[in-house]
Design a protein around this motif. Structure first.
Motif, PDB file in Angstrom:
ATOM      1  N   PHE A  86       0.857  -1.193   0.000  1.00  0.00           N
ATOM      2  CA  PHE A  86       0.000   0.000   0.000  1.00  0.00           C
ATOM      3  C   PHE A  86       0.889   1.237   0.000  1.00  0.00           C
ATOM      4  O   PHE A  86       2.111   1.151   0.185  1.00  0.00           O
ATOM      5  CB  PHE A  86      -0.963   0.014   1.189  1.00  0.00           C
ATOM      6  CG  PHE A  86      -0.310  -0.031   2.534  1.00  0.00           C
ATOM      7  CD1 PHE A  86      -0.010   1.141   3.241  1.00  0.00           C
ATOM      8  CD2 PHE A  86      -0.003  -1.254   3.145  1.00  0.00           C
ATOM      9  CE1 PHE A  86       0.584   1.093   4.492  1.00  0.00           C
ATOM     10  CE2 PHE A  86       0.597  -1.309   4.394  1.00  0.00           C
ATOM     11  CZ  PHE A  86       0.887  -0.129   5.071  1.00  0.00           C
ATOM     12  N   LEU A  87       0.247   2.403  -0.216  1.00  0.00           N
ATOM     13  CA  LEU A  87       0.970   3.681  -0.278  1.00  0.00           C
ATOM     14  C   LEU A  87       0.326   4.658   0.696  1.00  0.00           C
ATOM     15  O   LEU A  87      -0.901   4.698   0.835  1.00  0.00           O
ATOM     16  CB  LEU A  87       0.932   4.248  -1.699  1.00  0.00           C
ATOM     17  CG  LEU A  87       1.556   5.620  -1.938  1.00  0.00           C
ATOM     18  CD1 LEU A  87       2.256   5.666  -3.298  1.00  0.00           C
ATOM     19  CD2 LEU A  87       0.500   6.738  -1.887  1.00  0.00           C
ATOM     20  N   ILE A  88       1.201   5.454   1.328  1.00  0.00           N
ATOM     21  CA  ILE A  88       0.709   6.499   2.222  1.00  0.00           C
ATOM     22  C   ILE A  88       1.329   7.836   1.810  1.00  0.00           C
ATOM     23  O   ILE A  88       2.547   7.926   1.620  1.00  0.00           O
ATOM     24  CB  ILE A  88       1.064   6.204   3.691  1.00  0.00           C
ATOM     25  CG1 ILE A  88       0.300   4.963   4.182  1.00  0.00           C
ATOM     26  CG2 ILE A  88       0.745   7.413   4.579  1.00  0.00           C
ATOM     27  CD1 ILE A  88       0.635   4.557   5.600  1.00  0.00           C
ATOM     28  N   PHE A 151      -0.787   2.213  12.833  1.00  0.00           N
ATOM     29  CA  PHE A 151      -0.589   3.400  11.996  1.00  0.00           C
ATOM     30  C   PHE A 151      -1.485   4.523  12.530  1.00  0.00           C
ATOM     31  O   PHE A 151      -2.709   4.349  12.656  1.00  0.00           O
ATOM     32  CB  PHE A 151      -0.947   3.100  10.538  1.00  0.00           C
ATOM     33  CG  PHE A 151      -0.030   2.104   9.888  1.00  0.00           C
ATOM     34  CD1 PHE A 151       1.008   2.524   9.068  1.00  0.00           C
ATOM     35  CD2 PHE A 151      -0.192   0.739  10.096  1.00  0.00           C
ATOM     36  CE1 PHE A 151       1.867   1.607   8.466  1.00  0.00           C
ATOM     37  CE2 PHE A 151       0.655  -0.195   9.505  1.00  0.00           C
ATOM     38  CZ  PHE A 151       1.697   0.243   8.686  1.00  0.00           C
ATOM     39  N   ILE A 152      -0.857   5.640  12.865  1.00  0.00           N
ATOM     40  CA  ILE A 152      -1.595   6.769  13.447  1.00  0.00           C
ATOM     41  C   ILE A 152      -1.404   8.011  12.577  1.00  0.00           C
ATOM     42  O   ILE A 152      -0.276   8.379  12.237  1.00  0.00           O
ATOM     43  CB  ILE A 152      -1.120   7.056  14.884  1.00  0.00           C
ATOM     44  CG1 ILE A 152      -1.370   5.832  15.786  1.00  0.00           C
ATOM     45  CG2 ILE A 152      -1.811   8.287  15.449  1.00  0.00           C
ATOM     46  CD1 ILE A 152      -0.823   5.991  17.186  1.00  0.00           C
ATOM     47  N   PHE A 184       2.070   9.657  11.312  1.00  0.00           N
ATOM     48  CA  PHE A 184       2.138  10.511  10.119  1.00  0.00           C
ATOM     49  C   PHE A 184       1.612  11.906  10.440  1.00  0.00           C
ATOM     50  O   PHE A 184       0.491  12.052  10.958  1.00  0.00           O
ATOM     51  CB  PHE A 184       1.334   9.886   8.976  1.00  0.00           C
ATOM     52  CG  PHE A 184       1.857   8.539   8.545  1.00  0.00           C
ATOM     53  CD1 PHE A 184       2.778   8.440   7.515  1.00  0.00           C
ATOM     54  CD2 PHE A 184       1.440   7.382   9.201  1.00  0.00           C
ATOM     55  CE1 PHE A 184       3.279   7.198   7.140  1.00  0.00           C
ATOM     56  CE2 PHE A 184       1.936   6.139   8.828  1.00  0.00           C
ATOM     57  CZ  PHE A 184       2.861   6.049   7.789  1.00  0.00           C
ATOM     58  N   LEU A 185       2.442  12.907  10.141  1.00  0.00           N
ATOM     59  CA  LEU A 185       2.106  14.316  10.389  1.00  0.00           C
ATOM     60  C   LEU A 185       2.348  15.114   9.105  1.00  0.00           C
ATOM     61  O   LEU A 185       3.360  14.910   8.428  1.00  0.00           O
ATOM     62  CB  LEU A 185       2.981  14.895  11.502  1.00  0.00           C
ATOM     63  CG  LEU A 185       2.820  14.332  12.902  1.00  0.00           C
ATOM     64  CD1 LEU A 185       4.078  14.629  13.710  1.00  0.00           C
ATOM     65  CD2 LEU A 185       1.619  14.963  13.579  1.00  0.00           C
ATOM     66  N   PHE A 227       6.611  10.178  10.102  1.00  0.00           N
ATOM     67  CA  PHE A 227       6.743  10.684   8.737  1.00  0.00           C
ATOM     68  C   PHE A 227       6.054  12.046   8.607  1.00  0.00           C
ATOM     69  O   PHE A 227       4.967  12.267   9.168  1.00  0.00           O
ATOM     70  CB  PHE A 227       6.097   9.714   7.737  1.00  0.00           C
ATOM     71  CG  PHE A 227       6.824   8.418   7.599  1.00  0.00           C
ATOM     72  CD1 PHE A 227       7.871   8.293   6.696  1.00  0.00           C
ATOM     73  CD2 PHE A 227       6.469   7.304   8.370  1.00  0.00           C
ATOM     74  CE1 PHE A 227       8.546   7.075   6.559  1.00  0.00           C
ATOM     75  CE2 PHE A 227       7.138   6.105   8.243  1.00  0.00           C
ATOM     76  CZ  PHE A 227       8.176   5.987   7.331  1.00  0.00           C
ATOM     77  N   SER A 228       6.664  12.923   7.848  1.00  0.00           N
ATOM     78  CA  SER A 228       6.033  14.219   7.537  1.00  0.00           C
ATOM     79  C   SER A 228       6.512  14.679   6.177  1.00  0.00           C
ATOM     80  O   SER A 228       7.496  14.155   5.633  1.00  0.00           O
ATOM     81  CB  SER A 228       6.368  15.261   8.612  1.00  0.00           C
ATOM     82  OG  SER A 228       7.763  15.440   8.715  1.00  0.00           O
TER      83      SER A 228
END
Length: 740
Positions: A86-88, A151-152, A184-185, A227-228
């Protein structure tokens, strides 16, 4: 002429295109879509794909920015051939939060052979994008679990209260037994990097207190990766055991130095460890070529994703270009009055059609002015035909006047008429008369009919601005302030600009029309007065008339000729006389000539002030006898502020009466201060001081009387008709020159 017509058509088509595209933008924002809560289905798909799996790979990208040339054409094919489950997006998947950007992004991401999720970033929040994100994808902060991985996703744009998110995050991390934790931000919360690209120093999360609280929670609960996006670079750093990954190379503009380049991040998860590595697709060869490519990608994306906006911009630029061309390159004559050759129309017989909403037997300043102009023009050899309403006892048409059937009449005596504008008699008369020119005297109803016929049969049209429309708001079934301050001025501007020429009686009236946006040619010409009729001794002598009215022969008499309507401000005269009685020993009588809706109110006012012996409302007087009332009096008084000229003032001056009036746009040019009378502010004390001066100083009154006669002599009907005839010639010459 043909080229000018083509440019005009092109201009209109561009304007229509802009309206269409703006309408499309409105439609995009109002129309419902089938994209709703997409994150829910994507999370379910991810969980389905990774069920029971302890090892998998996913991809993180940042700053897609709706990129077509980079992300869509170069990243997606590579990703579809990878092992990623998957991709984020770590933020800024769209270039801004406009509806078309979200729709374009979704279509682009659907080309992926894997599920995908979005982090709520700064671009997603812009341009009112928050509610669109919620509608299409779901809440901006959420979490989900896959086996032993959590995953947040958080919103640190400021759209969602931080206190709420911090409490929720603490509970999520406390209650979770996941081995791997990913956060993730949209905006980086770590300290500023030394290699931050130029002009992006403000792209970090700017609330240091909240950033510290977040970092404390992440450290406390042993979060593996944070991640940002929002920065056009790749950075990998560990702070207090928390690993921060900043990725912003999936499509936005890059500067292509050591840390800034197009890339995506592969994350490999196994039972023992989590590894992160940036992947740099082979996009171009040289450093400068990469930078140019990213810039071109941003431009291409703007056109591709926001094509409607692109067309709007181009169309607006075309309109601006056409306008600039007209202003800069087309020669214009700003002194057309001096370059018009009207010799073909000067002093030659003309056929003229008058359109008016009222006429005799209704007596008013407008109807008298129309009649005087028509007679003056006929005396000069012109054929003038008047199209006017019918009245009780005056329903038959004749060779000089066509009477139009009245549908509805209002006013105390039905003086205001609404006619049938579709009556065949109007069309038949117009075709029979074949006028060279149309002259309308009202900006609506029959005036609009005259405008239509003039345009239909291609002849010039002139409008005389007789009445200050805003002063008649109390007759209109609309909110008074709305009509007085907005609608009336829009009506006048729109109508005047459709006419080839506008006649106004005073320079102050011309100034008003220019201020409201009238651009048509304007002729300043006071309405004419039949000087000899008012100056020559009348058969109704002052002695006889005073006797008839019960006034002593030596009594000083004031006279006012005015319709008894609210807009004429007659109440001011009554209140002024009541105050004057206390200021002077000289007793005066005021005779008010005229009829109207306010008569009953004014009679009560006279009674309340005890002036029954000082003020007489004599009602309507036949036009033949009006000169006798002027000649009986010593001073003319006037309080109306709704006039465009105040023709009765010139009539009174012709009879040798000095004038005391309230200063207003139509009065200002009709009275020469201190020479033919006085004009004051709407203040009883000031007004009375000038009136008292004339009452008590016989020598001054006699001097102003003689000067008033000479002033009025200059406005005789013959001069009036002559000047209007000259204006007709100029308008006809201009009209036929421009249409040839």
């Amino acid at each position: 002429m043909l080229r000018k017509t083509k440019l005009k058509i092109f201009y209109i088509l561009n304007t229509a295109l802009i309206a269409l595209l703006i309408g499309y933008q409105v439609y995009l924002n109002l129309a419902e879509t089938h994209y709703a809560s997409l994150h829910l289905s994507k999370i379910q798909a991810i969980q389905q794909v990774l069920r029971e799996k302890t090892e998998f790979q996913f991809v993180v990208v940042g700053n897609i920015n709706n990129s077509s040339s980079i992300f869509q054409k170069q990243f997606i094919p590579r990703l579809n051939n990878s092992n990623a489950a998957f991709l984020i997006s770590a933020g800024n998947a769209v270039s801004d939060g406009a509806e078309q950007n979200y729709r374009s992004l979704i279509k682009m991401l659907e080309e992926l052979h894997m599920p995908w999720l979005l982090t709520y970033g700064e671009n997603e929040d812009s341009d009112f994008g928050d509610f669109r994100f919620f509608e299409h994808f779901g809440p901006p902060f959420f979490s989900f679990k896959i086996n032993n991985n959590q995953f947040i996703f958080l919103d640190n744009t400021g759209s969602t209260p931080y206190a709420w998110q911090l409490e929720w995050l603490n509970q999520e991390l406390t209650q979770s037994a996941a081995h791997n934790r990913f956060v993730f931000l949209g905006l980086p919360i770590h300290p500023k990097l030394d290699n931050t690209p130029a002009f992006t120093e403000d792209n970090y999360f700017n609330d240091e207190e909240i950033a510290q609280k977040l970092h404390t929670l992440l450290r406390k609960h042993h979060v593996d990766l944070v991640f940002s996006a929002n920065l056009a670079l790749y950075a990998n750093q560990t702070i207090d055991g928390v690993r921060y990954i900043t990725t912003g190379g999936a499509g936005g503009v890059i500067v292509d130095d050591k840390n800034s380049y197009h890339h995506f991040v592969e994350v490999n998860v196994s039972a023992d460890e989590v590894s992160v590595s940036p992947v740099i697709p082979r996009i171009s060869q040289s450093s400068w070529h990469r930078t140019i490519t990213s810039i071109w990608s941003a431009i291409y994306t703007f056109f591709y994703v926001s094509f409607a906006r692109f067309l709007v911009v181009i169309s607006v630029l075309v309109l601006i270009g056409l306008k600039l061309r007209e202003v800069i390159y087309e020669d214009r004559d700003f002194y057309t009055h001096f370059t018009i050759d009207d010799s073909n129309y000067r002093d030659k017989p003309k056929r003229i059609a008058f359109f008016t909403n009222n006429f005799f037997p209704f007596i008013s300043g407008v109807t008298i002015s129309i009649d005087r102009l028509a007679n003056g023009l006929r005396n000069r050899g012109h054929n003038v035909h008047i199209i006017a309403p019918d009245y009780t006892g005056e329903k038959q048409s004749n060779s000089s006047c066509t009477r139009v059937k009245t549908l509805f009449a209002f006013g105390s005596k039905g003086e205001f008429r609404l006619t049938n504008p579709f009556q065949q008699k109007i069309r038949k008369t117009f075709k029979q008369q074949q006028p060279d020119l149309v002259h309308v005297h009202h900006p609506f109803w029959l005036g609009s009919v005259g405008l239509w016929f003039a345009k239909r049969y291609k002849c010039p049209i002139i409008y005389t601005y007789h009445t200050r429309l805003e002063m008649y708001a109390h007759y209109v079934p609309l909110p008074g302030a709305l009509f007085r301050n907005v609608i009336s001025h829009l009506i006048i501007r729109r109508f005047c600009n459709k006419c080839d020429g506008v006649v106004v009686p005073t320079y102050s009236t011309e100034e008003y029309l220019r201020l409201v946006g009238v651009k048509s040619r304007i002729c300043v010409q006071p309405s004419g007065v039949d000087f000899m009729r008012f100056n020559s001794p009348h058969r109704l002598t002052p002695v006889a008339l005073k006797k008839q009215l019960g006034i002593e022969q030596k009594q000083l008499v004031l006279v006012s000729v005015s319709r008894l309507g609210k807009e004429k401000n007659v109440k001011f005269l009554i209140d002024a006389i009541a105050s004057l009685d206390q200021q002077t020993q000289n007793h005066v009588e005021l005779v008010i000539v005229g009829e109207g809706d306010d008569r009953h109110y004014l009679e009560n006012r006279i009674t309340e002030t005890g002036l029954q012996k000082s003020i007489q409302l004599v009602g309507a007087v036949s036009p033949e006898n009006i000169p006798g009332y002027y000649q009986m009096a010593d001073i003319f008084v006037f309080a109306s502020k709704s006039e465009t000229q105040g023709m009765v003032i010139l009539e009174a001056m012709s009879a040798g009466l000095p004038v005391v009036a309230i200063r207003s746009s139509g009065i200002d040019d009709a009275i020469v201060e201190g020479q033919t009378g006085f004009k004051t502010l709407d203040d009883i004390e000031l007004w009375n001081s000038k009136l008292k001066l004339l009452i008590e100083d016989n020598v001054l009154r006699e001097k102003l009387s003689k000067q008033a006669i000479e002033f009025a002599r200059q406005h005789d009907c013959d001069i009036f008709a002559q000047n209007i005839d000259k204006f007709y010639g100029e308008v006809l010459a201009t009209y036929h020159r421009s249409s040839s």
